[in-house]
Design an enzyme around this catalytic site. Structure first.
Site, PDB file in Angstrom:
ATOM      1  N   CYS A   1       0.925   1.560  -7.331  1.00 15.92           N
ATOM      2  CA  CYS A   1      -0.189   1.959  -6.467  1.00 15.92           C
ATOM      3  C   CYS A   1       0.032   3.381  -5.924  1.00 15.92           C
ATOM      4  CB  CYS A   1      -0.313   0.988  -5.290  1.00 15.92           C
ATOM      5  SG  CYS A   1      -0.828  -0.650  -5.793  1.00 15.92           S
TER       6      CYS A   1
ATOM      7  N   ARG B   1       5.798   8.919  -4.045  1.00 14.07           N
ATOM      8  CA  ARG B   1       6.719   7.776  -4.016  1.00 14.07           C
ATOM      9  C   ARG B   1       8.007   8.193  -4.747  1.00 14.07           C
ATOM     10  NH1 ARG B   1       3.548   2.155  -5.215  1.00 14.07           N
ATOM     11  NH2 ARG B   1       5.438   1.266  -4.315  1.00 14.07           N
TER      12      ARG B   1
ATOM     13  N   ARG C   1      -3.217  -7.697 -10.495  1.00 16.66           N
ATOM     14  CA  ARG C   1      -1.797  -7.350 -10.633  1.00 16.66           C
ATOM     15  C   ARG C   1      -0.935  -8.252  -9.751  1.00 16.66           C
ATOM     16  NH1 ARG C   1      -0.366  -1.723  -8.945  1.00 16.66           N
ATOM     17  NH2 ARG C   1       1.588  -2.860  -9.028  1.00 16.66           N
TER      18      ARG C   1
ATOM     19  N   ASP D   1       2.178  -4.115   3.271  1.00 18.79           N
ATOM     20  CA  ASP D   1       1.302  -4.759   2.283  1.00 18.79           C
ATOM     21  C   ASP D   1       0.259  -5.677   2.932  1.00 18.79           C
ATOM     22  OD1 ASP D   1       2.613  -3.404   0.323  1.00 18.79           O
ATOM     23  OD2 ASP D   1       3.570  -5.139  -0.605  1.00 18.79           O
TER      24      ASP D   1
ATOM     25  N   LYS E   1       5.301 -12.387  -6.026  1.00 11.41           N
ATOM     26  CA  LYS E   1       5.356 -11.334  -7.053  1.00 11.41           C
ATOM     27  C   LYS E   1       6.562 -10.428  -6.856  1.00 11.41           C
ATOM     28  CE  LYS E   1       2.915  -7.390  -6.588  1.00 11.41           C
ATOM     29  NZ  LYS E   1       3.552  -6.103  -6.832  1.00 11.41           N
ATOM     30  N   ASN E   2       6.776  -9.971  -5.634  1.00 11.54           N
ATOM     31  CA  ASN E   2       7.824  -8.974  -5.411  1.00 11.54           C
ATOM     32  C   ASN E   2       9.230  -9.558  -5.429  1.00 11.54           C
ATOM     33  OD1 ASN E   2       5.922  -7.010  -5.339  1.00 11.54           O
ATOM     34  ND2 ASN E   2       5.978  -6.669  -3.130  1.00 11.54           N
TER      35      ASN E   2
HETATM   36  C1  UD1 Z   1       8.139  -2.345  -2.470  1.00  8.13           C
HETATM   37  C2  UD1 Z   1       6.989  -3.236  -2.880  1.00  8.13           C
HETATM   38  C3  UD1 Z   1       5.697  -2.777  -2.225  1.00  8.13           C
HETATM   39  C4  UD1 Z   1       5.862  -2.655  -0.717  1.00  8.13           C
HETATM   40  C5  UD1 Z   1       7.122  -1.850  -0.363  1.00  8.13           C
HETATM   41  C6  UD1 Z   1       7.426  -1.842   1.116  1.00  8.13           C
HETATM   42  C7  UD1 Z   1       7.543  -4.025  -5.080  1.00  8.13           C
HETATM   43  C8  UD1 Z   1       7.293  -3.950  -6.544  1.00  8.13           C
HETATM   44  N1  UD1 Z   1       6.857  -3.179  -4.314  1.00  8.13           N
HETATM   45  O1  UD1 Z   1       7.837  -1.032  -2.950  1.00  8.13           O
HETATM   46  O2  UD1 Z   1       4.690  -3.732  -2.519  1.00  8.13           O
HETATM   47  O3  UD1 Z   1       4.741  -1.974  -0.201  1.00  8.13           O
HETATM   48  O4  UD1 Z   1       8.266  -2.369  -1.044  1.00  8.13           O
HETATM   49  O5  UD1 Z   1       7.559  -3.143   1.592  1.00  8.13           O
HETATM   50  O6  UD1 Z   1       8.326  -4.823  -4.617  1.00  8.13           O
HETATM   51  N2  UD1 Z   1      11.080   6.111  -0.682  1.00  8.13           N
HETATM   52  C9  UD1 Z   1      11.598   7.381  -0.877  1.00  8.13           C
HETATM   53  N3  UD1 Z   1      12.643   7.518  -1.778  1.00  8.13           N
HETATM   54  C10 UD1 Z   1      13.148   6.469  -2.484  1.00  8.13           C
HETATM   55  C11 UD1 Z   1      12.604   5.173  -2.274  1.00  8.13           C
HETATM   56  C12 UD1 Z   1      11.568   5.038  -1.358  1.00  8.13           C
HETATM   57  O7  UD1 Z   1      11.186   8.357  -0.273  1.00  8.13           O
HETATM   58  O8  UD1 Z   1      14.070   6.663  -3.283  1.00  8.13           O
HETATM   59  C13 UD1 Z   1      10.007   5.931   0.327  1.00  8.13           C
HETATM   60  C14 UD1 Z   1       8.708   5.425  -0.297  1.00  8.13           C
HETATM   61  O9  UD1 Z   1       7.914   6.490  -0.790  1.00  8.13           O
HETATM   62  C15 UD1 Z   1       8.086   4.726   0.895  1.00  8.13           C
HETATM   63  C16 UD1 Z   1       9.293   4.128   1.624  1.00  8.13           C
HETATM   64  O10 UD1 Z   1      10.403   4.900   1.208  1.00  8.13           O
HETATM   65  O11 UD1 Z   1       7.461   5.656   1.722  1.00  8.13           O
HETATM   66  C17 UD1 Z   1       9.564   2.672   1.330  1.00  8.13           C
HETATM   67  O12 UD1 Z   1       9.617   2.460  -0.070  1.00  8.13           O
HETATM   68  P1  UD1 Z   1      10.277   1.177  -0.717  1.00  8.13           P
HETATM   69  O13 UD1 Z   1      10.677   0.228   0.364  1.00  8.13           O
HETATM   70  O14 UD1 Z   1      11.323   1.610  -1.672  1.00  8.13           O
HETATM   71  O15 UD1 Z   1       9.049   0.530  -1.504  1.00  8.13           O
HETATM   72  P2  UD1 Z   1       8.983   0.068  -3.004  1.00  8.13           P
HETATM   73  O16 UD1 Z   1      10.255  -0.597  -3.406  1.00  8.13           O
HETATM   74  O17 UD1 Z   1       8.475   1.196  -3.854  1.00  8.13           O
END
Ligand code: UD1
Length: 421
Positions: free
Chosen positions: A117, A122, A398, A306, A22-23
């Site tokens: 989620c 976030r 999802r 995850d 999915k990701n």
């Molecule tokens: C993606 C995955 C999710 C997985 C995560 C970590 C998808 C659609 N989702 O989520 O399933 O749990 O990677 O492997 O692929 N953060 C900030 N600022 C930012 C961006 C991130 O503070 O601009 C923080 C987030 O709140 C979190 C951490 O950084 O605490 C990691 O987030 P990130 O790796 O970006 O996760 P996602 O891309 O949202």
């Protein structure tokens, strides 16, 4: 209202084929926005987030056809920038990849703030930092995110403050058609980052270094269509591996890349399960005694966040006290209250859950509080005495392709049941 109803007690045996990831599918689907041509994407998982993303693109003027099982043809030539429907975009996290793709192709973007989620805050500050480094002026509030750059994105050096999957992907999408070279430092190294880079390069992009923490993107003037197959889903695979170990079963998982599963395999072996690796399959054999273990989640190649709820369920069955620490999200233990209803003994202290293993689980009415938490409830239900009813299963759908059918084929007593609202 649909529920999943599980009668516990059966151990899982047999073989299960793992779907496309999915990701990886989601960023690749949104990357098609950059291509004024037909892209044929294979091994696409049949999950809600993918269907919704394809609908978002259709709505914006893309031609999207399911041309075979798990194969979709996407042509974004006539897609109209800034026309995504906010109510769809707000349903999932990955819709924010439209920001990078629209900005990359049109030099501007306007997309609703994404959903996804609930793991605490976030923020998207690193995405914004990346777009601004590429020359964009970003206007963001909790409703909308808008980016403009008169002459389109320009290559730049970006150092992320911490590792983020989403921002790494968004900057890659925004940079492939930019003038000049972009260097992303402290980039995420997840297999889906590599898959996205491979897709983009198959379309004529010049991305190197994906899979390391420095990614270099030399801008090109256009991309062409291609046929591309998505990698197998390491989180779906890890979930079935834990389900096999937790139920004391023996399951062969096919269509996997064992290298992507190493952190989960090694943690499972620490708990006493046996993991045998082959070229594109693994066999997991559970043991009667499950040993306690400590887990801390990290970005790849660390133990994935995850997989945290599923592993916590396994450790409720272990012979001793285990500590599970969450290193990625602020709040990812909301599911613990549901496990307590089933008889687990878990205390959460900030970002750590202390699990006193060995308390027998019993059936209960529980809620899937998010996608991975929901599937963790299924694993708990398989190991519990009696019947468990899980609600809010649209969250599980999802990201899991036919989870009920796959578990049933492995011998689980599991049904999806529709109740009147
Ligand atoms: C993606 C995955 C999710 C997985 C995560 C970590 C998808 C659609 N989702 O989520 O399933 O749990 O990677 O492997 O692929 N953060 C900030 N600022 C930012 C961006 C991130 O503070 O601009 C923080 C987030 O709140 C979190 C951490 O950084 O605490 C990691 O987030 P990130 O790796 O970006 O996760 P996602 O891309 O949202």
């Amino acid at each position: 209202m649909d529920k999943i109803v599980v009668k516990g007690g059966a151990s899982l045996h047999g073989s299960v084929e793992i779907s496309g990831m999915k990701n990886a599918a989601l960023p690749i689907i949104y990357a098609c926005v950059l291509v004024e041509d037909k892209c044929i994407i294979e091994n696409v998982p049949d999950v809600r987030d993918v269907a919704l993303s394809l609908n978002i693109l259709r709505d914006m003027g893309a031609t999207v056809n399911n041309i075979a099982k798990n194969t979709v043809e996407i042509d974004c030539t006539n897609l109209k920038v800034g026309t995504s429907r906010s109510e769809l975009v707000r349903k999932i996290r990955a819709s924010y990849y439209l920001l990078g793709s629209e900005f990359g192709r049109f030099g501007r973007s306007s997309v609703a703030y994404p959903g996804g989620c609930d793991f605490g805050g976030r923020p998207i500050d690193q995405h914004i930092k990346g777009f601004e480094s590429l020359g964009g002026t970003v206007n963001a509030n909790c409703d909308m995110v808008e980016i403009t750059a008169e002459d389109g994105p320009r290559g730049a050096n970006i150092f992320f403050d911490f590792v983020t999957v989403g921002a790494t992907i968004n900057v890659m999408l925004a940079a492939v058609l930019a003038e000049g070279t972009t260097i992303i430092e402290n980039a995420a190294r997840e297999p889906h980052i590599v898959d996205l880079a491979n897709f983009l390069n198959t379309c004529g992009a010049r991305v190197s270094g994906a899979g390391t923490d420095v990614i270099k993107i030399k801008g090109v003037t256009s991309l062409h269509g291609c046929t591309y197959a998505i990698i197998p889903d390491m989180i779906e695979a890890g979930t079935y591996m834990i389900a096999a170990a937790a139920t004391g079963g023996c399951v062969r998982l096919t269509n996997v890349i064992p290298k992507h599963l190493e952190s989960v395999s090694s943690k499972l072996e620490e708990t006493g399960a046996v993991v045998d690796e082959y070229d594109d399959s693994v066999v997991v054999t559970g043991r009667d005694t499950i040993r306690k273990a400590n887990v801390k989640t990290h970005p790849y190649p660390g133990f994935p966040t995850d997989m945290q709820p599923q592993m916590a369920v396994l450790l409720t069955l272990a012979n001793g006290v285990s500590y599970v620490s969450e290193g990625v999200y602020e709040k990812r233990f909301r599911y613990v209250d549901e496990l307590l209803k089933m008889g687990a003994a878990i205390k959460v202290d900030g970002r750590t859950a202390v699990i006193e293993g060995g308390k027998p689980l019993h059936g209960a009415d529980v809620v899937a509080v998010d996608l991975r938490a929901g599937v963790a409830m299924i694993i708990a239900a398989l190991c519990a005495e009696g019947t468990t009813e899980i609600s809010q299963i649209h969250l599980i759908e999802r990201g899991y392709d036919d989870v009920v059918g796959k578990l049933k084929s492995l011998g689980a007593d599991i049904e999806k049941v529709s109740y009147p609202d």
